[in-house]
Write an enzyme that holds these catalytic residues in place. Structure first.
Site, short mmCIF file in Angstrom:
data_model
loop_
_atom_site.label_atom_id
_atom_site.label_comp_id
_atom_site.label_asym_id
_atom_site.label_seq_id
_atom_site.Cartn_x
_atom_site.Cartn_y
_atom_site.Cartn_z
N CYS A 192 -5.75 1.10 5.91
CA CYS A 192 -6.28 -0.18 6.35
C CYS A 192 -5.62 -0.53 7.68
O CYS A 192 -4.69 0.16 8.12
CB CYS A 192 -6.00 -1.26 5.30
SG CYS A 192 -4.27 -1.74 5.19
N HIS A 231 0.84 -1.19 0.00
CA HIS A 231 0.00 0.00 0.00
C HIS A 231 0.89 1.25 0.00
O HIS A 231 2.06 1.20 0.40
CB HIS A 231 -0.93 -0.01 1.22
CG HIS A 231 -2.04 -1.02 1.08
ND1 HIS A 231 -2.95 -1.27 2.07
CD2 HIS A 231 -2.35 -1.84 0.05
CE1 HIS A 231 -3.80 -2.20 1.64
NE2 HIS A 231 -3.45 -2.56 0.43
N GLU A 250 1.00 3.89 1.88
CA GLU A 250 1.58 4.30 3.16
C GLU A 250 2.72 3.36 3.57
O GLU A 250 3.73 3.80 4.09
CB GLU A 250 0.60 4.38 4.29
CG GLU A 250 -0.74 4.02 4.36
CD GLU A 250 -1.71 3.50 3.42
OE1 GLU A 250 -1.46 3.29 2.23
OE2 GLU A 250 -2.82 3.27 3.91
N CYS A 299 -1.74 -1.13 7.53
CA CYS A 299 -0.95 0.09 7.42
C CYS A 299 -1.04 0.91 8.71
O CYS A 299 -0.07 1.56 9.10
CB CYS A 299 -1.40 0.93 6.23
SG CYS A 299 -0.97 0.14 4.67
ZN LIG Z 1 -3.01 -0.45 3.80
#
Ligand SMILES: [Zn+2]
Length: 148
Positions: free
Chosen positions: A100, A72, A74, A103
């Site tokens: 999410c 992801h 981040e 993360c």
């Molecule tokens: Zn994530």
């Protein structure tokens, strides 16, 4: 006080727009997410969702499902700081989409103190976890058709 808050909001919107532009780098078709890590008004890292270094730049499998090893935005931004001489301790992370839970865990461990995002993801368990860890979580809407 109100003026100071408006200034911060302007800065937040600018970084979020930059994160949105950065998201365009993503090869992912289903979703493009961008992220910036800012410390003392300086961008110390950036990321967009994609496969790890050395993997082909295709995020979706033949069934149009996102591959499990796609990082992801981040996570990419945080791991990039880890590989640099900078520290994300005390920094703010700007993300075009709410984080999410995976993360959120990384954000907590990275010592990031504030999370600003511009679009709500389908679940808010990531934000809930961040708040439990005492991290400031701000939702700031950006309107791209509007000149700030
Ligand atoms: Zn994530």
């Amino acid at each position: 006080m109100a003026e100071k808050r408006n200034k911060q909001l302007d800065v937040d919107k600018r970084y979020l727009r930059m994160a949105a532009i950065w998201a365009e780098n993503s090869y992912c078709i289903r979703r493009k997410v961008g992220s910036l890590i800012v410390k003392d008004l300086r961008i110390i890292s950036d990321g967009y969702n994609g496969t790890p270094s050395g993997f082909e730049n295709i995020c979706e499998d033949e069934n149009n499902k996102t591959k499990p090893y796609v990082l992801h935005a981040e996570a990419n931004a945080i791991t990039k700081v880890a590989a640099s001489s900078n520290s994300s301790k005390g920094a703010t992370i700007y993300i075009t989409s709410s984080p999410c839970i995976e993360c959120a865990k990384l954000i907590i461990q990275a010592g990031i103190v504030r999370v600003v995002y511009s679009e709500k993801y389908h679940t808010d368990e990531g934000c809930e976890l961040l708040k439990r860890a005492g991290i400031v979580v701000d939702f700031v809407e950006i309107n791209n058709t509007h000149q700030e």
